[in-house]
Scaffold this active site. Sequence first.
Site, mmCIF file in Angstrom:
data_model
loop_
_atom_site.group_PDB
_atom_site.id
_atom_site.type_symbol
_atom_site.label_atom_id
_atom_site.label_comp_id
_atom_site.label_asym_id
_atom_site.label_seq_id
_atom_site.Cartn_x
_atom_site.Cartn_y
_atom_site.Cartn_z
ATOM 1 N N ASP A 34 -11.125 1.954 3.799
ATOM 2 C CA ASP A 34 -11.376 0.425 3.756
ATOM 3 C C ASP A 34 -12.698 0.371 3.716
ATOM 4 O OD1 ASP A 34 -9.138 -1.090 3.837
ATOM 5 O OD2 ASP A 34 -8.833 -0.873 5.983
ATOM 6 N N GLN B 5 -4.504 -1.707 9.664
ATOM 7 C CA GLN B 5 -4.181 -2.983 9.188
ATOM 8 C C GLN B 5 -4.793 -4.151 10.169
ATOM 9 O OE1 GLN B 5 -3.433 -3.412 6.194
ATOM 10 N NE2 GLN B 5 -3.554 -5.515 6.099
ATOM 11 N N LYS C 42 0.793 -1.146 0.047
ATOM 12 C CA LYS C 42 -0.008 0.085 0.143
ATOM 13 C C LYS C 42 1.009 1.313 -0.163
ATOM 14 C CE LYS C 42 -3.715 -2.735 2.201
ATOM 15 N NZ LYS C 42 -4.521 -3.092 3.326
#
Length: 293
Positions: free
Chosen positions: A119, A96, A52
Site C-alpha cells: 500500500d 484495509q 482486490k
Amino acid sequence: MQILDGKLLSKNNKEELAIEVKHLKNEGKRAPHLAAILVGHDGASETYVNHKVKMCNDVGFGSTLLRLDENISEEFLLEQVERLNNDIDIDGFIVQLPLPAHINERKVTLAIDPKKDVDGFHPVNMGRMLLGLSAYLPATPYGILQLLEAYEVKTSGKHCVIVGRSNIVGKPISVLMARNHALGNCTVTQCHSKTIDLEEKLKSADIVIAAIGQPEMIKADMIKEGAVVIDVGITRVEDSSKKNGYRIAGDVHYESVAPKCSYITPVPGGVGPMTVISLMKNTIKAYKKQVYK
Ligand code: GUN
C-alpha cells in the site's frame, strides 16, 4: 476533450500482468501472493477488498483474505500483521482502512514490514518516495501517474492544483507531481478545507487533482479552458432512480466540467480501476524484490 479511460487502461494492464504471471509459472516459479486483512463489515471496505481479491484471481496471483471480527483487540491484529511479515510465501499485504475506532491505525501501519507494505503507507515508504528513492507508491497516486503516462499528458512546468491533503492521496500526489521527473516537474498548489479563495486557485490550474470526497463540488466556472482534470472522489449519493438507491459521484461536476477540459477522468471508470492495478504492480515488485535492493 479526451477521456482518461481507467477502465480500458486497467483492462489492458490486467492482460499484461496475466501474461507475465503465466510466464513465471511456465518457468516453474510460484505466483506472486497478496494478502489482505479486513476487520469488520464496512460496506465500502468489503467492496474494495473483493475487487482486490478478484483482480488477484484474474491475473493469476495467489491471494489470502483474512477476515477478522470488528471486536478483535489491537494486540490480536498486531499478531496477525507479524505473522504475515514472517510468512515467506506472502510477498505483500494490506490492512484495509478504516479500522474500528478502538484500534490505532498508525500503530498497525507501523507494524507492517516496509518490504511487504504494498500500500506504500509505512513511513519508510512515504519517506523514500519523498526523497526520490525507490519505494512502493500508494495505489491512488500511482494510478494517477499511470493514467497521465498512458495518455502522454504533459506535466512539466504546469500548474497543478491539488484539492485535499489526506495521507493516502493529497500529500503523496503533491510530492509526486512536484518531483524532478518526466511525470512531474509541476508547480504544485495544495488546497484544503482552510484554503482561502479555492475558486481562484482552481481557475489558474493547468492540472486539477480533486481528492476531497465532496460530491460534485467542483463546477465548470472554477475550471480553466483546456485544463486536465483528475477526479479521485467516489461518494455514494442517494438516487431513487437506481435499483440500489444510490449512485457514485466524483468531486467534479462531470457534465458541466468535461466540455471545458483537454482531459478528464470519469467517475466511475477513471482513477478507481487503476488503483487496484497499482496494488498488483507493487505486489509483483515485492515478489521480484525490485524496490529495496
Ligand atoms: N481504504 C481506502 N483506500 C485504501 C487503500 O488504498 N488501502 C487500504 N489498505 N485501505 C484503504
